[in-house]
Design an enzyme around this catalytic site. Structure first.
Site, PDB file in Angstrom:
ATOM      1  N   LYS A 180       0.510  -0.775   0.331  1.00 56.22           N
ATOM      2  CA  LYS A 180       0.297   0.249  -0.320  1.00 56.22           C
ATOM      3  C   LYS A 180       1.044   0.826  -0.313  1.00 56.22           C
ATOM      4  O   LYS A 180       0.797   2.101   1.248  1.00 56.22           O
ATOM      5  CB  LYS A 180      -0.960   0.150   1.047  1.00 56.22           C
ATOM      6  CG  LYS A 180      -2.156   0.779   1.196  1.00 56.22           C
ATOM      7  CD  LYS A 180      -2.383   2.681   0.751  1.00 56.22           C
ATOM      8  CE  LYS A 180      -1.580   3.274   1.654  1.00 56.22           C
ATOM      9  NZ  LYS A 180      -1.402   4.649   1.515  1.00 56.22           N
ATOM     10  N   GLU A 256      10.015   1.365  10.155  1.00 56.66           N
ATOM     11  CA  GLU A 256      10.965   2.577  10.518  1.00 56.66           C
ATOM     12  C   GLU A 256       9.859   3.606  10.609  1.00 56.66           C
ATOM     13  O   GLU A 256       9.225   3.883   9.534  1.00 56.66           O
ATOM     14  CB  GLU A 256      11.683   2.500   9.666  1.00 56.66           C
ATOM     15  CG  GLU A 256      12.761   1.319   9.494  1.00 56.66           C
ATOM     16  CD  GLU A 256      13.118   0.698   7.884  1.00 56.66           C
ATOM     17  OE1 GLU A 256      12.641   1.355   6.473  1.00 56.66           O
ATOM     18  OE2 GLU A 256      13.856   0.026   7.843  1.00 56.66           O
ATOM     19  N   CYS A 290      13.290  10.974   6.811  1.00 56.31           N
ATOM     20  CA  CYS A 290      14.101  10.450   7.927  1.00 56.31           C
ATOM     21  C   CYS A 290      15.069  10.854   9.164  1.00 56.31           C
ATOM     22  O   CYS A 290      15.152  11.464  10.173  1.00 56.31           O
ATOM     23  CB  CYS A 290      12.961   9.297   8.372  1.00 56.31           C
ATOM     24  SG  CYS A 290      14.187   8.214   7.401  1.00 56.31           S
ATOM     25  N   GLU A 392       9.212  16.740  14.867  1.00 58.76           N
ATOM     26  CA  GLU A 392       9.141  16.141  14.018  1.00 58.76           C
ATOM     27  C   GLU A 392       7.959  16.918  13.086  1.00 58.76           C
ATOM     28  O   GLU A 392       7.378  16.848  12.905  1.00 58.76           O
ATOM     29  CB  GLU A 392       8.983  14.484  13.241  1.00 58.76           C
ATOM     30  CG  GLU A 392       9.790  14.443  11.966  1.00 58.76           C
ATOM     31  CD  GLU A 392       9.272  13.436  11.647  1.00 58.76           C
ATOM     32  OE1 GLU A 392       8.881  12.745  11.734  1.00 58.76           O
ATOM     33  OE2 GLU A 392      10.054  13.099  10.982  1.00 58.76           O
TER      34      GLU A 392
HETATM   35  P1  NAD Z   1       2.364   8.177   7.496  1.00 56.12           P
HETATM   36  O1  NAD Z   1       2.396   7.792   8.425  1.00 56.12           O
HETATM   37  O2  NAD Z   1       1.090   9.336   7.783  1.00 56.12           O
HETATM   38  O3  NAD Z   1       2.537   7.630   6.413  1.00 56.12           O
HETATM   39  C1  NAD Z   1       3.115   6.444   6.357  1.00 56.12           C
HETATM   40  C2  NAD Z   1       1.405   5.337   5.533  1.00 56.12           C
HETATM   41  O4  NAD Z   1       0.887   4.793   6.240  1.00 56.12           O
HETATM   42  C3  NAD Z   1       1.426   5.606   4.232  1.00 56.12           C
HETATM   43  O5  NAD Z   1       1.315   4.628   2.953  1.00 56.12           O
HETATM   44  C4  NAD Z   1      -0.966   5.829   4.782  1.00 56.12           C
HETATM   45  O6  NAD Z   1      -1.411   5.650   3.936  1.00 56.12           O
HETATM   46  C5  NAD Z   1      -0.357   4.677   5.645  1.00 56.12           C
HETATM   47  N1  NAD Z   1      -1.993   3.892   6.699  1.00 56.12           N
HETATM   48  C6  NAD Z   1      -1.887   5.969   7.307  1.00 56.12           C
HETATM   49  N2  NAD Z   1      -2.328   5.929   8.793  1.00 56.12           N
HETATM   50  C7  NAD Z   1      -3.051   3.692   8.723  1.00 56.12           C
HETATM   51  C8  NAD Z   1      -3.141   3.458   8.996  1.00 56.12           C
HETATM   52  N3  NAD Z   1      -4.464   3.418  11.185  1.00 56.12           N
HETATM   53  N4  NAD Z   1      -3.167   1.661   9.046  1.00 56.12           N
HETATM   54  C9  NAD Z   1      -2.516   1.807   7.780  1.00 56.12           C
HETATM   55  N5  NAD Z   1      -1.712   2.593   6.972  1.00 56.12           N
HETATM   56  C10 NAD Z   1      -1.962   3.509   7.399  1.00 56.12           C
HETATM   57  O7  NAD Z   1       3.095   8.836   6.619  1.00 56.12           O
HETATM   58  P2  NAD Z   1       4.732   9.716   5.923  1.00 56.12           P
HETATM   59  O8  NAD Z   1       3.690  11.285   6.314  1.00 56.12           O
HETATM   60  O9  NAD Z   1       3.885   9.632   4.362  1.00 56.12           O
HETATM   61  O10 NAD Z   1       5.010   9.643   5.767  1.00 56.12           O
HETATM   62  C11 NAD Z   1       6.405  10.809   6.920  1.00 56.12           C
HETATM   63  C12 NAD Z   1       7.045   9.792   8.043  1.00 56.12           C
HETATM   64  O11 NAD Z   1       7.411   8.923   7.839  1.00 56.12           O
HETATM   65  C13 NAD Z   1       7.656  10.971   8.684  1.00 56.12           C
HETATM   66  O12 NAD Z   1       7.631  10.375  10.397  1.00 56.12           O
HETATM   67  C14 NAD Z   1       9.536  10.376   8.494  1.00 56.12           C
HETATM   68  O13 NAD Z   1      10.210  10.571   9.809  1.00 56.12           O
HETATM   69  C15 NAD Z   1       8.909   8.586   8.556  1.00 56.12           C
HETATM   70  N6  NAD Z   1      10.105   7.776   7.609  1.00 56.12           N
HETATM   71  C16 NAD Z   1      10.569   7.134   8.129  1.00 56.12           C
HETATM   72  C17 NAD Z   1      12.262   6.294   7.763  1.00 56.12           C
HETATM   73  C18 NAD Z   1      12.287   5.806   8.692  1.00 56.12           C
HETATM   74  O14 NAD Z   1      13.550   4.346   7.951  1.00 56.12           O
HETATM   75  N7  NAD Z   1      12.236   5.294  10.197  1.00 56.12           N
HETATM   76  C19 NAD Z   1      12.105   6.847   6.633  1.00 56.12           C
HETATM   77  C20 NAD Z   1      11.151   7.564   5.763  1.00 56.12           C
HETATM   78  C21 NAD Z   1      10.451   8.187   6.319  1.00 56.12           C
END
Ligand code: NAD
Length: 488
Positions: A180, A256, A290, A392
């Site tokens: 997804k 992550e 991230c 963040e």
């Molecule tokens: P997000 O958590 O908003 O969304 C990530 C994914 O999760 C999307 O595909 C979204 O549709 C899905 N999602 C959201 N709610 C959900 C639920 N209840 N159940 C299942 N799926 C759900 O994150 P984002 O805004 O897309 O990305 C940015 C974030 O990701 C930042 O916090 C960043 O630090 C983190 N990040 C971490 C790493 C790492 O390696 N630690 C790498 C990249 C990004």
């Protein structure tokens, strides 16, 4: 630009599905429409998971590791053969400069398949000769088996790269996946389905469903009882929601998550290196990395010099369209994210920050004025508990604060619930060792940033993640390690 239809990919075929729901895919560069995405409902998610489950017992499940590795190499080659198509799709979705995506997102996205294909062929499993009371002994050895159907939920900041970072090892280990992608950046994940078919990946091994999180494809997938494990990259709060869903059926998770990463600049650093490195760690990908730095701590004796040189260098960054080779920074990923980042820009002012640079929306010409642009921004003078110092933001911004002693800065760096990454700038090797080993993070760079060896463990500590991926560490999550004990 013509409007694309972005479809779900289930059991080797593209499908609109039956939910009847679609949503728009707009580029953050100027807000124009680039595609219409077909959202998966429960029945599409059910079909994708059923296809993935069936594929475990089909030709894919019967292949040797070598045969699967060969296919993974073909997938990587297939992405490379369609490099420009992937590049264009990724840059339209994210707004990131072509000059970045063409040497990070797309090549590394392809490389993830090769790296793990080669790795799984060369991993040894443990064995022990165990003495027994009757003197005949026993032989204990282990074998690894795929975990099953892996649910992959990916974010928008490095869509192809972060998705293949999970799909690569999952497939190399013989699992099947349902992915997804982020609703903001569905294009390259969908396009990869074509490459999978061309590479000879059997139907059902790689499936893609589109949609959002709660009450949509993301939640339907993580709640699905036939998903054996869930790997997720995204925000910490989303990780909490997914962990609750995974608790039903005690499914394994690999997370992550978010960070609020410190950069520490000691007076004995190489100033030019520290500035160049911190410019990258704060502003690369418009701050949407991230591992990026949002808190910079600088030893007091060089604080003024660092702030002056750093802001001078940041002020020279060129904001522009992805295709312009001169562009250093694109827009944020969406207007929604722009509003979030601008909210923090306002909060910084309200909390009494000195705005050294930026702090608002840049004047962009023509159609670009409709894009999700923000200025590169630098603050000083905030207390340690200010929102922009502790939360963040995920934008092109940082707060810079002076410190006096090593002990003080270690405590400051470790003071938040996050623990993803840190960068330390010093030419003193003893200090580098002392400080880096005390950082409560998954990865600490010294005199560098984002320098990755894919054989090493990657992940976050504290609230920044669960588990480690990379190299052999990926096998921990993507395989079930089975011990076999033979009495001789
Ligand atoms: P997000 O958590 O908003 O969304 C990530 C994914 O999760 C999307 O595909 C979204 O549709 C899905 N999602 C959201 N709610 C959900 C639920 N209840 N159940 C299942 N799926 C759900 O994150 P984002 O805004 O897309 O990305 C940015 C974030 O990701 C930042 O916090 C960043 O630090 C983190 N990040 C971490 C790493 C790492 O390696 N630690 C790498 C990249 C990004």
């Amino acid at each position: 630009m013509s409007t694309k239809e972005i479809l779900n990919f289930i059991n080797g075929e593209y499908t609109t599905g039956t939910s009847g729901k679609t949503f728009e895919n707009r580029t953050p560069v100027d807000g124009s429409l680039i595609g219409v995405v077909h959202e998966a409902g429960r029945s599409e998610v059910d079909a994708a998971v059923a296809a993935a489950k069936a594929a475990l017992n089909g030709p894919w499940g019967k292949m040797t590791t070598e045969q699967r590795s060969e296919i993974l190499h073909r997938i990587a080659d297939g992405v490379t053969a369609r490099f420009d198509e992937f590049l264009k799709a990724e840059c339209s979705d994210t707004g990131k400069p072509v000059s970045i995506a063409n040497h990070i997102d797309i090549p590394r996205g392809a490389a993830n398949f090769k790296v793990f294909a080669d790795l799984v062929k060369n991993v040894a499993n443990e064995s022990f000769e165990t003495p027994t009371p009757d003197g005949t002994g026993a032989l204990n050895f282990s074998v690894r088996r795929p975990k099953g159907v892996i649910g992959v939920i990916s974010p928008w900041n490095l869509p192809l790269l972060l998705m293949t970072w999970k799909v690569g090892p999952a497939l190399a280990c013989g699992n099947t996946v349902v992915v997804k992608p982020s609703e903001e950046t569905p294009a390259t994940t969908a396009l990869l389905g074509e490459v999978m078919n061309e590479a000879g990946v059997p139907p059902g091994v790689y499936n893609v469903i589109h949609g959002f999180g709660p009450d949509s494809a993301g939640a339907f997938l993580t709640e699905h009882p036939d998903v054996d494990a869930i790997t997720f990259t995204g925000e910490t709060s989303t990780g909490e929601a997914i962990m609750k869903a995974a608790a039903n059926g005690v499914r394994d998770v690999s997370f992550e998550l978010g960070g609020k990463n410190p950069g520490i600049v000691f007076a004995d650093c190489d100033m030019e290196k520290a500035i160049e490195g911190t410019i990258r760690s704060v502003f690369a990908n418009c701050g949407q990395v991230c591992l990026g730095t949002e808190r910079v701590y600088v030893e007091r004796s060089i604080f003024d010099e660092f702030v002056a040189k750093f802001s001078e260098r940041a002020s020279q960054m060129k904001l522009g369209v992805p295709e312009d080779p001169e562009t250093d920074m694109g827009p944020l990923v969406s207007h929604e994210h722009q509003q979030k980042v601008l909210g923090y820009y306002q909060k910084a002012k309200d909390e009494g920050a000195t705005v050294v640079l930026g702090g608002g929306v840049p004047d962009m010409p023509g159609e670009l004025a409709n894009g999700a642009w923000v200025e590169p921004t630098i603050w000083t003078g905030l207390p340690d508990d200010a929102a922009v110092v502790t939360e963040e933001i995920f934008g092109p911004c940082c707060h810079i604060r002076p410190f006096d002693t090593e002990e003080e800065v270690i405590e400051l760096a470790n003071s938040l619930p996050y623990g993803l990454a840190a960068a330390v700038w010093t030419e003193n090797t003893s200090r580098a060792l002392r400080v880096s080993t005390q950082m409560e993070v998954g990865i600490c760079w010294v005199n560098s940033w984002f320098l990755r060896d894919l054989r090493t463990a990657f992940g976050g500590s504290k609230q920044s993640g669960i588990g480690r991926e990379g190299g052999e560490h990926s096998l921990e999550f993507y395989t079930e390690l089975k011990n076999i004990c033979i009495k001789l």
